[in-house]
Write an enzyme that holds these catalytic residues in place. Structure first.
Site, PDB file in Angstrom:
ATOM      1  N   GLY A   1      47.068  41.388  41.695  1.00 61.50           N
ATOM      2  CA  GLY A   1      46.884  40.723  40.727  1.00 61.50           C
ATOM      3  C   GLY A   1      46.359  40.966  39.576  1.00 61.50           C
ATOM      4  O   GLY A   1      46.486  42.568  39.222  1.00 61.50           O
ATOM      5  N   HIS A   2      45.464  40.393  38.873  1.00 59.29           N
ATOM      6  CA  HIS A   2      44.891  40.842  37.492  1.00 59.29           C
ATOM      7  C   HIS A   2      44.126  42.063  37.697  1.00 59.29           C
ATOM      8  O   HIS A   2      44.062  43.141  36.967  1.00 59.29           O
ATOM      9  CB  HIS A   2      44.006  39.677  37.121  1.00 59.29           C
ATOM     10  CG  HIS A   2      43.288  40.007  35.769  1.00 59.29           C
ATOM     11  ND1 HIS A   2      44.280  39.936  34.463  1.00 59.29           N
ATOM     12  CD2 HIS A   2      42.070  39.950  35.192  1.00 59.29           C
ATOM     13  CE1 HIS A   2      43.320  40.093  33.533  1.00 59.29           C
ATOM     14  NE2 HIS A   2      42.143  39.980  33.923  1.00 59.29           N
ATOM     15  N   PHE A   3      43.338  42.025  38.550  1.00 59.86           N
ATOM     16  CA  PHE A   3      42.404  43.191  38.731  1.00 59.86           C
ATOM     17  C   PHE A   3      43.135  44.240  40.040  1.00 59.86           C
ATOM     18  O   PHE A   3      42.645  44.475  40.885  1.00 59.86           O
ATOM     19  CB  PHE A   3      40.824  42.856  39.442  1.00 59.86           C
ATOM     20  CG  PHE A   3      40.078  42.077  38.683  1.00 59.86           C
ATOM     21  CD1 PHE A   3      39.177  42.939  37.749  1.00 59.86           C
ATOM     22  CD2 PHE A   3      39.977  40.872  38.272  1.00 59.86           C
ATOM     23  CE1 PHE A   3      38.371  42.451  36.964  1.00 59.86           C
ATOM     24  CE2 PHE A   3      39.185  40.306  37.463  1.00 59.86           C
ATOM     25  CZ  PHE A   3      38.365  41.033  36.756  1.00 59.86           C
TER      26      PHE A   3
END
Length: 278
Positions: free
Chosen positions: A256-258
């Site tokens: 995901g984003h992180f």
């Protein structure tokens, strides 16, 4: 087997009366690596990456004003202000000629610095940070277009902080709750800087053509590592860089984003291979 022996130091620089906290590690004789953090974090998001890379690079990771351990003066916060401060900070500690790792909010800060001082940037590592409208999700456009401070403040709620870490992750149970809990501590402690920055995010989209021109003109060597499950910055945002940087190295990761939370060693190895020669 290499034994990692270098320590990380936790320092503060006075920039026009504003204390900028930063982490520094590695040998000053090694290639320089600048890490610019995103929302809702500070340089602590790079703590594990620094441990992975500190024997290979001279690393500096500052906290932006209003984030982490840096000062949060009572003033309006804009991305121009963050970039102005980071630019002065880099001058103050004499840290130029670096590979720049940018993520999320760190991308608009870093690209502002790069367009002002292209000679400082020897290479780019872009991780889930847009410089193109391609790949901005409906969620992202929602906070870019909404200029209501109440809406921006609602985005600082704990449920959204946790969502940013877990949405799109391939195995959420491997992501420590310490991550979003620490971020939420800082958001609750000092919300106004982040509210201001959400309200100013439109200024980044307005500057995209300028950043794209910088990339076309200067062709900085670029590594793109991108969590393809990111709910804010979608996969087309990563591929868009190839229009202006056809030689960029693109790695789409199943996270995901992180992305560092699940793919720390993968990204560390990619950065080491890409930037160590710089």
């Amino acid at each position: 087997m290499t034994t990692k022996t270098r320590v990380t130091r936790y320092r503060t620089a006075d920039i026009d009366g504003l204390d900028v906290f930063y982490r520094e590690a590695g040998d000053p004789a090694k290639p320089k690596l600048l890490l610019l953090h995103g929302f809702p974090s500070a340089s602590h998001q790079y703590a594990r990456l620094i441990e992975e890379l500190k024997d290979d690079f001279h690393i500096v990771a500052p906290d932006h004003p209003g984030s982490g351990h840096s000062a949060a003066p009572d003033r309006p916060y804009t991305f121009d202000f963050l970039a102005d401060t980071i630019e002065k900070f880099l001058r103050a500690i004499d840290f130029t000629g670096f590979t720049m790792y940018v993520f999320d909010f760190g991308a608009p800060v870093g690209f502002r610095v790069a367009t002002r001082h292209p000679e400082w940037v020897k290479g780019l590592v872009v991780q889930n940070g847009n410089a193109y409208e391609d790949g901005l999700s409906d969620l992202a456009w929602g906070f870019i277009r909404n200029r209501d401070p109440r809406f921006a403040r609602d985005l600082l709620a704990a449920e959204y902080t946790k969502f940013a870490y877990l949405e799109g992750a391939r195995d959420p149970e491997t992501i420590s709750p310490d991550t979003w809990t620490l971020d939420q501590h800082y958001l609750d402690l000092r919300p106004q800087p982040q509210v201001d920055l959400f309200l100013d995010y439109h200024s980044n989209v307005e500057q995209y053509p300028r950043w794209q021109a910088y990339l076309r003109e200067h062709q900085p060597p670029t590594l793109i590592t991108w969590g393809r499950g990111d709910p804010y910055f979608l996969e087309p945002g990563a591929k868009a860089y190839l229009r202006d940087l056809p030689d960029a190295r693109l790695h789409l990761l199943d996270t995901g984003h992180f992305a560092l939370e699940e793919d720390l060693t993968v990204i560390a190895d990619l950065v080491r291979e890409f930037a160590a020669a710089g």
